[in-house]
Scaffold this motif. Structure first.
Motif, PDB file in Angstrom:
ATOM      1  N   PHE A  37       0.840  -1.198   0.000  1.00 25.36           N
ATOM      2  CA  PHE A  37       0.000   0.000   0.000  1.00 25.36           C
ATOM      3  C   PHE A  37       0.875   1.249   0.000  1.00 25.36           C
ATOM      4  O   PHE A  37       0.655   2.171  -0.789  1.00 25.36           O
ATOM      5  N   LEU A  38       1.880   1.275   0.884  1.00 19.77           N
ATOM      6  CA  LEU A  38       2.791   2.422   0.922  1.00 19.77           C
ATOM      7  C   LEU A  38       3.500   2.598  -0.418  1.00 19.77           C
ATOM      8  O   LEU A  38       3.672   3.721  -0.894  1.00 19.77           O
ATOM      9  N   ALA A  39       3.900   1.488  -1.035  1.00 20.63           N
ATOM     10  CA  ALA A  39       4.593   1.557  -2.325  1.00 20.63           C
ATOM     11  C   ALA A  39       3.678   2.112  -3.416  1.00 20.63           C
ATOM     12  O   ALA A  39       4.104   2.944  -4.232  1.00 20.63           O
ATOM     13  N   LEU A  40       2.430   1.676  -3.425  1.00 22.24           N
ATOM     14  CA  LEU A  40       1.493   2.173  -4.442  1.00 22.24           C
ATOM     15  C   LEU A  40       1.205   3.659  -4.258  1.00 22.24           C
ATOM     16  O   LEU A  40       1.136   4.414  -5.241  1.00 22.24           O
ATOM     17  N   ILE A  41       1.043   4.087  -3.027  1.00 20.47           N
ATOM     18  CA  ILE A  41       0.806   5.507  -2.772  1.00 20.47           C
ATOM     19  C   ILE A  41       2.038   6.324  -3.170  1.00 20.47           C
ATOM     20  O   ILE A  41       1.919   7.391  -3.778  1.00 20.47           O
ATOM     21  N   THR A  42       3.228   5.813  -2.839  1.00 19.48           N
ATOM     22  CA  THR A  42       4.464   6.498  -3.222  1.00 19.48           C
ATOM     23  C   THR A  42       4.543   6.618  -4.741  1.00 19.48           C
ATOM     24  O   THR A  42       4.854   7.699  -5.273  1.00 19.48           O
ATOM     25  N   LEU A  72       4.904  10.852   3.720  1.00 17.61           N
ATOM     26  CA  LEU A  72       4.875   9.435   3.364  1.00 17.61           C
ATOM     27  C   LEU A  72       6.234   8.792   3.652  1.00 17.61           C
ATOM     28  O   LEU A  72       6.297   7.646   4.107  1.00 17.61           O
ATOM     29  N   ALA A  73       7.309   9.529   3.438  1.00 17.95           N
ATOM     30  CA  ALA A  73       8.648   9.022   3.765  1.00 17.95           C
ATOM     31  C   ALA A  73       8.748   8.733   5.258  1.00 17.95           C
ATOM     32  O   ALA A  73       9.372   7.736   5.667  1.00 17.95           O
ATOM     33  N   ALA A  74       8.139   9.563   6.073  1.00 21.09           N
ATOM     34  CA  ALA A  74       8.120   9.323   7.519  1.00 21.09           C
ATOM     35  C   ALA A  74       7.414   8.003   7.814  1.00 21.09           C
ATOM     36  O   ALA A  74       7.838   7.243   8.696  1.00 21.09           O
ATOM     37  N   ASN A  75       6.360   7.707   7.082  1.00 22.95           N
ATOM     38  CA  ASN A  75       5.663   6.434   7.266  1.00 22.95           C
ATOM     39  C   ASN A  75       6.559   5.252   6.897  1.00 22.95           C
ATOM     40  O   ASN A  75       6.536   4.223   7.569  1.00 22.95           O
ATOM     41  N   TRP A  76       7.351   5.401   5.838  1.00 21.70           N
ATOM     42  CA  TRP A  76       8.301   4.352   5.463  1.00 21.70           C
ATOM     43  C   TRP A  76       9.330   4.142   6.567  1.00 21.70           C
ATOM     44  O   TRP A  76       9.681   2.996   6.884  1.00 21.70           O
TER      45      TRP A  76
END
Length: 95
Positions: A37-42, A72-76
């Motif tokens: 999910f994070l990858a798709l949003i990125t 979003l980077a913070a989420n990663w």
């Protein structure tokens, strides 16, 4: 007007990232977080940024894209930290 509406959409969508990062930080586990999910949003944010350049519509809204990408980077980063914590817990409980 289109730029204002795009910025509003990005701000509304982007407000979720700091909240999500804080929630994940407090949870101290990656359980329930999907790296896909994070990858798709990125990928979506990167495509939106690229579209600005390709379409020749580089304007102030690009700043909002980069702010969202930073959140979003913070989420990663939190995801990576939580995966490491999960790994340590697994090793400790297996001992």
């Amino acid at each position: 007007m289109a730029a204002v509406l795009e910025a509003i959409m990005l701000v509304c969508f982007g407000l979720s990232w700091p909240v999500n990062a804080l929630k994940a930080w407090r949870a101290r586990t990656a359980a329930g977080t999907s790296w896909m999910f994070l990858a798709l949003i990125t990928l979506g944010y990167l495509a939106g940024i690229a579209a600005k350049f390709v379409g020749g519509m580089v304007n102030w809204v690009l700043i909002v894209y980069f702010i969202n990408l930073a959140a979003l980077a913070a989420n990663w980063i939190v995801y990576a930290r939580n995966r490491a914590l999960d790994g340590r817990r697994a090793v400790t409980s297996a001992s």
